[in-house]
Write a protein that holds these residues in place. Structure first.
Motif, mmCIF file in Angstrom:
data_model
loop_
_atom_site.group_PDB
_atom_site.id
_atom_site.type_symbol
_atom_site.label_atom_id
_atom_site.label_comp_id
_atom_site.label_asym_id
_atom_site.label_seq_id
_atom_site.Cartn_x
_atom_site.Cartn_y
_atom_site.Cartn_z
ATOM 1 N N ASP A 50 -69.764 -1.563 13.500
ATOM 2 C CA ASP A 50 -70.455 -1.591 14.794
ATOM 3 C C ASP A 50 -70.855 -3.010 15.205
ATOM 4 N N THR A 51 -70.236 -4.015 14.589
ATOM 5 C CA THR A 51 -70.566 -5.410 14.885
ATOM 6 C C THR A 51 -69.357 -6.104 15.511
ATOM 7 N N PHE A 52 -69.613 -6.851 16.584
ATOM 8 C CA PHE A 52 -68.572 -7.650 17.225
ATOM 9 C C PHE A 52 -68.633 -9.077 16.686
ATOM 10 N N ILE A 53 -67.468 -9.609 16.349
ATOM 11 C CA ILE A 53 -67.347 -10.995 15.901
ATOM 12 C C ILE A 53 -66.620 -11.757 16.998
ATOM 13 N N VAL A 54 -67.310 -12.672 17.638
ATOM 14 C CA VAL A 54 -66.777 -13.401 18.779
ATOM 15 C C VAL A 54 -66.472 -14.834 18.353
ATOM 16 N N THR A 55 -65.223 -15.244 18.552
ATOM 17 C CA THR A 55 -64.799 -16.619 18.299
ATOM 18 C C THR A 55 -64.589 -17.300 19.638
ATOM 19 N N SER A 56 -65.377 -18.324 19.903
ATOM 20 C CA SER A 56 -65.292 -19.049 21.168
ATOM 21 C C SER A 56 -64.619 -20.394 20.935
ATOM 22 N N GLN A 57 -63.536 -20.625 21.653
ATOM 23 C CA GLN A 57 -62.880 -21.932 21.587
ATOM 24 C C GLN A 57 -63.479 -22.798 22.690
ATOM 25 N N ILE A 58 -64.165 -23.855 22.281
ATOM 26 C CA ILE A 58 -64.975 -24.658 23.196
ATOM 27 C C ILE A 58 -64.395 -26.056 23.314
ATOM 28 N N ALA A 59 -64.320 -26.537 24.539
ATOM 29 C CA ALA A 59 -63.841 -27.898 24.802
ATOM 30 C C ALA A 59 -64.981 -28.877 24.587
ATOM 31 N N VAL A 60 -64.734 -29.901 23.761
ATOM 32 C CA VAL A 60 -65.744 -30.919 23.461
ATOM 33 C C VAL A 60 -65.256 -32.259 24.000
ATOM 34 N N PRO A 61 -65.912 -32.818 25.003
ATOM 35 C CA PRO A 61 -65.480 -34.125 25.542
ATOM 36 C C PRO A 61 -65.586 -35.214 24.482
ATOM 37 N N ILE A 105 -58.602 -14.031 26.794
ATOM 38 C CA ILE A 105 -59.381 -13.154 25.913
ATOM 39 C C ILE A 105 -58.396 -12.528 24.934
ATOM 40 N N LEU A 106 -58.614 -12.751 23.647
ATOM 41 C CA LEU A 106 -57.710 -12.259 22.609
ATOM 42 C C LEU A 106 -58.424 -11.194 21.785
ATOM 43 N N LEU A 107 -57.830 -10.012 21.702
ATOM 44 C CA LEU A 107 -58.425 -8.883 20.979
ATOM 45 C C LEU A 107 -57.764 -8.743 19.616
ATOM 46 N N GLY A 108 -58.587 -8.729 18.563
ATOM 47 C CA GLY A 108 -58.067 -8.521 17.220
ATOM 48 C C GLY A 108 -57.632 -7.083 17.008
ATOM 49 N N GLU A 109 -56.937 -6.839 15.912
ATOM 50 C CA GLU A 109 -56.356 -5.523 15.658
ATOM 51 C C GLU A 109 -57.415 -4.432 15.543
ATOM 52 N N LYS A 110 -58.507 -4.718 14.817
ATOM 53 C CA LYS A 110 -59.545 -3.698 14.650
ATOM 54 C C LYS A 110 -60.285 -3.423 15.956
ATOM 55 N N THR A 111 -60.321 -4.405 16.836
ATOM 56 C CA THR A 111 -60.949 -4.185 18.140
ATOM 57 C C THR A 111 -60.160 -3.187 18.961
ATOM 58 N N THR A 112 -58.836 -3.203 18.823
ATOM 59 C CA THR A 112 -57.996 -2.289 19.598
ATOM 60 C C THR A 112 -57.840 -0.930 18.935
ATOM 61 N N PHE A 141 -56.638 -10.716 12.695
ATOM 62 C CA PHE A 141 -57.875 -11.171 13.311
ATOM 63 C C PHE A 141 -57.605 -12.162 14.436
ATOM 64 N N ALA A 142 -58.293 -11.959 15.541
ATOM 65 C CA ALA A 142 -58.182 -12.901 16.659
ATOM 66 C C ALA A 142 -58.730 -14.266 16.262
ATOM 67 N N LYS A 143 -59.734 -14.280 15.405
ATOM 68 C CA LYS A 143 -60.329 -15.531 14.927
ATOM 69 C C LYS A 143 -59.266 -16.417 14.282
ATOM 70 N N GLN A 229 -46.116 -3.505 11.061
ATOM 71 C CA GLN A 229 -47.166 -2.691 11.650
ATOM 72 C C GLN A 229 -48.106 -2.149 10.588
ATOM 73 N N ASN A 230 -48.294 -2.883 9.522
ATOM 74 C CA ASN A 230 -49.125 -2.421 8.423
ATOM 75 C C ASN A 230 -50.552 -2.893 8.526
ATOM 76 N N GLY A 231 -50.890 -3.509 9.668
ATOM 77 C CA GLY A 231 -52.254 -3.996 9.817
ATOM 78 C C GLY A 231 -52.498 -5.292 9.093
ATOM 79 N N GLN A 232 -51.431 -5.971 8.643
ATOM 80 C CA GLN A 232 -51.623 -7.225 7.935
ATOM 81 C C GLN A 232 -51.985 -8.313 8.915
ATOM 82 N N ASP A 233 -52.757 -9.259 8.430
ATOM 83 C CA ASP A 233 -53.184 -10.363 9.278
ATOM 84 C C ASP A 233 -52.059 -11.369 9.415
ATOM 85 N N SER A 234 -51.591 -11.584 10.657
ATOM 86 C CA SER A 234 -50.479 -12.505 10.864
ATOM 87 C C SER A 234 -50.846 -13.926 10.475
#
Length: 423
Positions: A50-61, A105-112, A141-143, A229-234
């Motif tokens: 029941d926990t969302f893990i959010v990975t934010s790709q942030i631009a750093v000047p 927005i990239l959705l990981g396998e478990k999210t879908t 994982f999208a991360k 399609q075995n759910g392995q992490d690419s």
């Protein structure tokens, strides 16, 4: 009369100044404080129970003397909701996440595996995020996918956006989807949609790998492309492939992205996958192709690559008295010869219009089989990929409520595919 006209001109001018002044006061013309603002370029969403893990790709000047305008960093945060996870970014770093520049927005396998809109609702409600933002999914994982060091760009998200471009869609190689389009499908009667399935592949294919090390590299690279399609992490496969390349330079360890496969969704859950060939076939039915390549092999094992200049499609959905739905597709493609696996003889033409008729005949049969395969695969998992229910709702509105629960299951495809020469 002239004086009245002059007075009105002055009034109109003052009114225009007032409107411009109001727009100036209501607009945000202040400079963005980059020391306090996290400019989010892409977001990856994974799920653990029941926990969302959010990975934010942030631009750093970066300072101009460092030779780079910007670099990107990934910040991972957790929360019971996606909004909670974004608030954690501010708590951890002091940066306030700004989504106005987010393009992916990239959705990981478990999210879908659960309803994807448990995560996407936040972005639909956010008034700053554009609904033209691209949405995609991946195995694993999208991360990890966002952490991949891309070969062609410093930012992985920018490299992904390039392969999901409108040009790639016109070439038939990918089926991009935006947040708006995915949401429209989800909230429609069909509850169906699709997203491109991203994977990582090595930048170079193995050539003549006869020794054991080369074979190990091929196996590792195969794990990284996410085709299983075995759910392995690419991404874990990609990292395994890189570990076997210890003798190679750092530059050759970078990967490229692929998005030729398409994930099917019903009620927000991923229910199936279209192959690369089925993705092209569906593209030919639903989108405009321009300069798309299509290869076919004849009975002599000679491969011809056709250059599809344009395509025209007519569709019709007919509901019979027995509630049997017939979905008709009439697909016409104009193509020329682009290349052949064998050299042309001296008595043969080398013009793009000199395409053997037998090649067109085999192309028609092959493309028909691929379209039928995509239709049956999506129908069997309950995904109304071709829009059968939407067509019925428009043309058979009086009987739609009566048949909507069985129309897709009982649908039959009547297909006509015809290739014609460019001359």
């Amino acid at each position: 009369m002239r004086k009245i006209h002059q007075k009105n001109t002055v009034r109109y001018f003052l009114l225009l100044l007032g409107v411009l002044f109001f727009l100036f006061l209501s607009g945000d013309f202040g400079l963005v404080d980059v020391q306090k603002t996290a400019i989010v370029m892409a977001v990856g969403i994974d799920r653990e129970e029941d926990t969302f893990i959010v990975t934010s790709q942030i631009a750093v000047p970066q300072a101009s003397d460092q030779g780079k305008a910007t670099q990107t960093v990934q910040i991972v945060s957790r929360g019971k909701t996606v909004a909670d996870a974004f608030e954690e970014i501010n708590a951890k770093t002091g940066w306030y996440p700004k989504l106005v520049f987010c393009r992916l927005i990239l959705l990981g396998e478990k999210t879908t595996q659960e309803n994807a809109f448990d995560a996407l609702d936040f972005f639909l409600l956010d008034e700053y995020l554009s609904d033209n933002c691209l949405v995609a999914t991946c195995n694993g994982f999208a991360k990890d996918m966002l952490n991949v060091q891309a070969l062609v760009d410093a930012s992985g998200s920018v490299a992904i956006q390039k392969i999901l471009s409108a040009h790639a869609q016109r070439g038939g190689t990918v089926l991009p989807s935006t947040l708006r389009e995915f949401a429209i499908g989800y909230y429609s009667e069909s509850k169906s949609g699709f997203l491109p399935l991203l994977k990582t592949v090595p930048q170079q294919e193995q050539v003549g790998g006869n020794n054991g090390a080369d074979n190990n590299e091929q196996n590792s690279a195969g794990a990284s492309n996410g085709s299983g399609q075995n759910g392995q992490d690419s991404q874990s496969g990609a990292q395994s492939g890189q570990s076997n390349q210890g003798g190679q330079s750092k530059e050759t360890q970078k990967l490229v992205f692929g998005g030729s496969e398409t994930a099917l969704f019903y009620a927000g859950k991923r229910v199936g996958v279209l192959t690369e060939e089925e993705t092209f076939a569906f593209n030919a039915v639903k989108n405009k192709l321009r300069l798309a390549s299509y290869s076919v092999t004849d009975e002599n094992e000679e491969t011809f690559t056709l250059n599809v200049k344009r395509n025209t499609v007519k569709t019709a959905c007919i509901l019979g008295e027995d509630a049997r739905t017939v979905y008709k597709i009439d697909l016409r493609l104009t193509a020329g010869l682009l290349d052949s696996s064998k050299a042309f003889g001296v008595d043969e033409g080398i013009d793009g219009g000199d395409t053997p008729k037998a090649v067109f005949s085999r192309a028609e049969k092959l493309l028909s089989a691929q379209i039928s395969s995509a239709f049956e695969k999506s129908k069997n998992v309950g995904c109304d990929l071709f829009g059968v229910l939407e067509s019925l709702q428009k043309r058979e509105h009086a009987r739609f409520l009566e048949v909507k629960n069985t129309a897709l299951k009982n649908a039959v495809l009547e297909l006509t595919v015809h290739f014609s020469n460019i001359r």
